[in-house]
Write a protein that holds these residues in place. Sequence first.
Motif, PDB file in Angstrom:
ATOM      1  N   LEU A   1       0.930  -1.137   0.116  1.00 50.21           N
ATOM      2  CA  LEU A   1      -0.023  -0.054   0.087  1.00 50.21           C
ATOM      3  C   LEU A   1       0.862   1.211  -0.028  1.00 50.21           C
ATOM      4  N   PRO A   2       0.924   1.838  -1.279  1.00 49.57           N
ATOM      5  CA  PRO A   2       1.979   3.071  -1.123  1.00 49.57           C
ATOM      6  C   PRO A   2       1.135   4.281  -0.629  1.00 49.57           C
ATOM      7  N   VAL A   3       1.590   4.819   0.437  1.00 48.61           N
ATOM      8  CA  VAL A   3       0.925   5.993   1.093  1.00 48.61           C
ATOM      9  C   VAL A   3       1.990   7.136   1.447  1.00 48.61           C
ATOM     10  N   ALA A   4       2.902   7.288   0.353  1.00 47.66           N
ATOM     11  CA  ALA A   4       4.073   8.300   0.533  1.00 47.66           C
ATOM     12  C   ALA A   4       3.533   9.510  -0.225  1.00 47.66           C
ATOM     13  N   GLY A   5       2.386   9.741  -1.249  1.00 47.96           N
ATOM     14  CA  GLY A   5       2.229  10.784  -1.783  1.00 47.96           C
ATOM     15  C   GLY A   5       1.972  12.094  -0.908  1.00 47.96           C
ATOM     16  N   LEU A   6       1.819  13.226  -1.345  1.00 47.53           N
ATOM     17  CA  LEU A   6       1.760  14.510  -0.614  1.00 47.53           C
ATOM     18  C   LEU A   6       0.402  14.864  -0.137  1.00 47.53           C
ATOM     19  N   GLY A   7      -0.631  14.471  -1.134  1.00 54.31           N
ATOM     20  CA  GLY A   7      -1.909  14.695  -0.708  1.00 54.31           C
ATOM     21  C   GLY A   7      -2.476  16.059  -1.155  1.00 54.31           C
ATOM     22  N   THR A   8      -1.560  16.746  -2.182  1.00 58.39           N
ATOM     23  CA  THR A   8      -1.738  18.433  -2.345  1.00 58.39           C
ATOM     24  C   THR A   8      -3.268  18.565  -2.587  1.00 58.39           C
ATOM     25  N   ARG A   9      -4.014  17.627  -3.263  1.00 56.18           N
ATOM     26  CA  ARG A   9      -5.493  18.095  -3.665  1.00 56.18           C
ATOM     27  C   ARG A   9      -6.262  18.233  -2.428  1.00 56.18           C
ATOM     28  N   PHE A  10      -5.942  17.899  -1.158  1.00 57.14           N
ATOM     29  CA  PHE A  10      -6.619  17.956  -0.063  1.00 57.14           C
ATOM     30  C   PHE A  10      -5.977  18.984   0.998  1.00 57.14           C
TER      31      PHE A  10
ATOM     32  N   PRO B   1      -2.507  12.741   7.311  1.00 57.28           N
ATOM     33  CA  PRO B   1      -2.129  12.069   6.009  1.00 57.28           C
ATOM     34  C   PRO B   1      -3.559  11.823   5.379  1.00 57.28           C
ATOM     35  N   LYS B   2      -3.632  11.892   4.027  1.00 60.58           N
ATOM     36  CA  LYS B   2      -4.803  11.637   3.367  1.00 60.58           C
ATOM     37  C   LYS B   2      -5.523  10.657   3.481  1.00 60.58           C
ATOM     38  N   GLU B   3      -4.569   9.630   3.637  1.00 57.72           N
ATOM     39  CA  GLU B   3      -5.207   8.047   3.980  1.00 57.72           C
ATOM     40  C   GLU B   3      -5.903   8.029   5.387  1.00 57.72           C
TER      41      GLU B   3
ATOM     42  N   ARG C   1      10.120   3.600   4.392  1.00 58.80           N
ATOM     43  CA  ARG C   1       9.871   4.934   3.915  1.00 58.80           C
ATOM     44  C   ARG C   1      10.548   5.119   2.485  1.00 58.80           C
ATOM     45  N   GLN C   2       9.707   5.949   1.662  1.00 58.42           N
ATOM     46  CA  GLN C   2      10.131   6.196   0.343  1.00 58.42           C
ATOM     47  C   GLN C   2      11.097   7.182   0.292  1.00 58.42           C
ATOM     48  N   GLN C   3      11.374   8.011   1.316  1.00 61.73           N
ATOM     49  CA  GLN C   3      12.371   9.224   1.403  1.00 61.73           C
ATOM     50  C   GLN C   3      12.027  10.394   0.654  1.00 61.73           C
ATOM     51  N   ALA C   4      11.572  10.074  -0.723  1.00 62.34           N
ATOM     52  CA  ALA C   4      11.295  11.262  -1.592  1.00 62.34           C
ATOM     53  C   ALA C   4      10.271  10.877  -2.504  1.00 62.34           C
ATOM     54  N   PRO C   5       9.018  11.620  -2.776  1.00 59.54           N
ATOM     55  CA  PRO C   5       7.937  10.951  -3.440  1.00 59.54           C
ATOM     56  C   PRO C   5       8.401  11.371  -4.961  1.00 59.54           C
ATOM     57  N   LEU C   6       9.203  10.067  -5.243  1.00 59.53           N
ATOM     58  CA  LEU C   6       9.448  10.387  -6.695  1.00 59.53           C
ATOM     59  C   LEU C   6       8.657   9.683  -7.845  1.00 59.53           C
ATOM     60  N   GLY C   7       7.497   9.097  -7.165  1.00 60.79           N
ATOM     61  CA  GLY C   7       6.548   8.561  -8.249  1.00 60.79           C
ATOM     62  C   GLY C   7       6.152   7.230  -7.583  1.00 60.79           C
ATOM     63  N   LEU C   8       4.887   6.658  -8.303  1.00 62.36           N
ATOM     64  CA  LEU C   8       4.377   5.595  -7.686  1.00 62.36           C
ATOM     65  C   LEU C   8       5.240   4.263  -7.931  1.00 62.36           C
TER      66      LEU C   8
ATOM     67  N   LEU D   1      -4.000   0.831  -4.343  1.00 61.43           N
ATOM     68  CA  LEU D   1      -3.771   2.086  -4.073  1.00 61.43           C
ATOM     69  C   LEU D   1      -4.629   2.747  -3.124  1.00 61.43           C
ATOM     70  N   PRO D   2      -4.242   3.126  -2.188  1.00 69.65           N
ATOM     71  CA  PRO D   2      -5.227   3.562  -0.862  1.00 69.65           C
ATOM     72  C   PRO D   2      -5.970   4.830  -1.049  1.00 69.65           C
ATOM     73  N   ASP D   3      -5.859   5.351  -2.159  1.00 67.67           N
ATOM     74  CA  ASP D   3      -6.840   6.425  -2.606  1.00 67.67           C
ATOM     75  C   ASP D   3      -8.233   5.873  -3.059  1.00 67.67           C
ATOM     76  N   VAL D   4      -8.086   4.811  -3.555  1.00 69.53           N
ATOM     77  CA  VAL D   4      -9.344   4.064  -4.102  1.00 69.53           C
ATOM     78  C   VAL D   4      -9.954   3.064  -3.055  1.00 69.53           C
TER      79      VAL D   4
HETATM   80  P1  UTP Z   1      -1.370  10.440  -6.184  1.00 74.14           P
HETATM   81  O1  UTP Z   1      -0.352  11.213  -7.292  1.00 74.14           O
HETATM   82  O2  UTP Z   1      -2.760  10.081  -6.634  1.00 74.14           O
HETATM   83  O3  UTP Z   1      -1.368  10.965  -4.766  1.00 74.14           O
HETATM   84  O4  UTP Z   1      -0.599   8.884  -6.364  1.00 74.14           O
HETATM   85  P2  UTP Z   1      -0.783  12.097  -4.145  1.00 74.14           P
HETATM   86  O5  UTP Z   1       0.361  12.568  -4.819  1.00 74.14           O
HETATM   87  O6  UTP Z   1      -0.737  11.738  -2.682  1.00 74.14           O
HETATM   88  O7  UTP Z   1      -2.180  13.231  -4.502  1.00 74.14           O
HETATM   89  P3  UTP Z   1      -2.059  14.706  -4.705  1.00 74.14           P
HETATM   90  O8  UTP Z   1      -2.083  14.649  -6.409  1.00 74.14           O
HETATM   91  O9  UTP Z   1      -0.730  15.252  -4.313  1.00 74.14           O
HETATM   92  O10 UTP Z   1      -3.378  15.238  -4.153  1.00 74.14           O
HETATM   93  C1  UTP Z   1      -1.457   7.754  -6.165  1.00 74.14           C
HETATM   94  C2  UTP Z   1      -0.831   7.012  -4.923  1.00 74.14           C
HETATM   95  O11 UTP Z   1       0.373   6.821  -4.970  1.00 74.14           O
HETATM   96  C3  UTP Z   1       1.149   7.061  -3.715  1.00 74.14           C
HETATM   97  C4  UTP Z   1      -0.060   7.876  -3.312  1.00 74.14           C
HETATM   98  O12 UTP Z   1       0.390   8.153  -1.821  1.00 74.14           O
HETATM   99  C5  UTP Z   1      -1.134   7.423  -3.751  1.00 74.14           C
HETATM  100  O13 UTP Z   1      -1.619   6.575  -2.783  1.00 74.14           O
HETATM  101  N1  UTP Z   1       2.478   7.785  -4.092  1.00 74.14           N
HETATM  102  C6  UTP Z   1       2.589   8.509  -5.137  1.00 74.14           C
HETATM  103  C7  UTP Z   1       3.478   7.325  -3.422  1.00 74.14           C
HETATM  104  O14 UTP Z   1       3.520   6.382  -2.262  1.00 74.14           O
HETATM  105  N2  UTP Z   1       4.805   7.964  -3.751  1.00 74.14           N
HETATM  106  C8  UTP Z   1       4.896   8.801  -4.761  1.00 74.14           C
HETATM  107  O15 UTP Z   1       6.042   9.333  -5.046  1.00 74.14           O
HETATM  108  C9  UTP Z   1       3.648   9.191  -5.369  1.00 74.14           C
END
Ligand code: UTP
Length: 297
Positions: free
Chosen positions: A10-19, A27-29, A105-112, A132-135
Amino acid sequence: MNKPIRKAVLPVAGLGTRFLPATKAVPKEMLTIVDRPIIQYVVDEARAAGIEHIVFVTGRNKHVIEDHFDMAYELEDTLRARNKAAALELLEKHRPQPGSTSFTRQQAPLGLGHAIWCSRDIIGDEPFAILLPDVIIKSKVSCLRQMVDLYEKTGGNIIAVEEVPDDQTHQYGIVELAEQINDKSSRISNMVEKPAPGTAPSNLMITGRYILQPEIFDLLSSQGQGAGGEIQLTDSMISLMSNQSFSSLKFEGRSYDCGNKPGFLSANIAFGMDDPALAQELVPFMQEMLQHPVAAE
Ligand code: UTP
């Protein structure tokens, strides 16, 4: 026989900027759908599919997710002292077994794709699931369970898909299908991230549930940046497709993308309506909102 699917990432390292600003400190999750954090629905779905070990790929400010799946001693002692048996049972039901979760830890949000690669040592050399825990998915049978059932027959890699209106395909990852396996499943011949309007190879979007073979990790380790400058899982899956089978599954159920506001609010209404007591209050409120949106303020 196909190797069993025992682990899920379950990747939960995103920034959740939309919220933002909600996700500045939370955390968004951990935002709630009715009375459970989003992530709890996803963990419950994985456990209902027989997953034994869940790997959370986290980032800074996400430690509260780890706390949520831990024992809360003081709270549980207090509930016990006050004879709150139902509340205690609820906490126990949702808590994973000790030792059945890992956090890295992913350390830097470099992508899914990079987030998934961070789980490589914990997953090891076995097929695994990604959720994907957003869904979150509302279904009678856990969506991942439906995928595991298909995997047990076909092996290979499985991707959950869902129909979207033709004029919305440009917002999603879309699959291109080859021969049909049965009425819910086909071989996948290609995938496209956000195809330009009018160019989508089908109207089936990738929903955020995958079963993948461990060879994906080798591909991810050398995967360059793709769309949006991020390391994309889709790019490595396309490479893996040249020597392994990928099958789609049109699962029974409906997904809610809680990573955006309309999806998050819709999920709250849809899951709230499952509780008859809540539905009794929600229905007249929604009727009033539809008829007199201003008067309902
Ligand atoms: P999203 O791009 O939808 O999530 O990534 P985000 O970056 O948290 O949201 P916004 O766009 O800034 O609002 C889809 C999934 O991949 C994870 C996110 O946590 C989410 O569950 N993800 C994405 C990572 O774990 N690491 C990343 O570098 C990018």
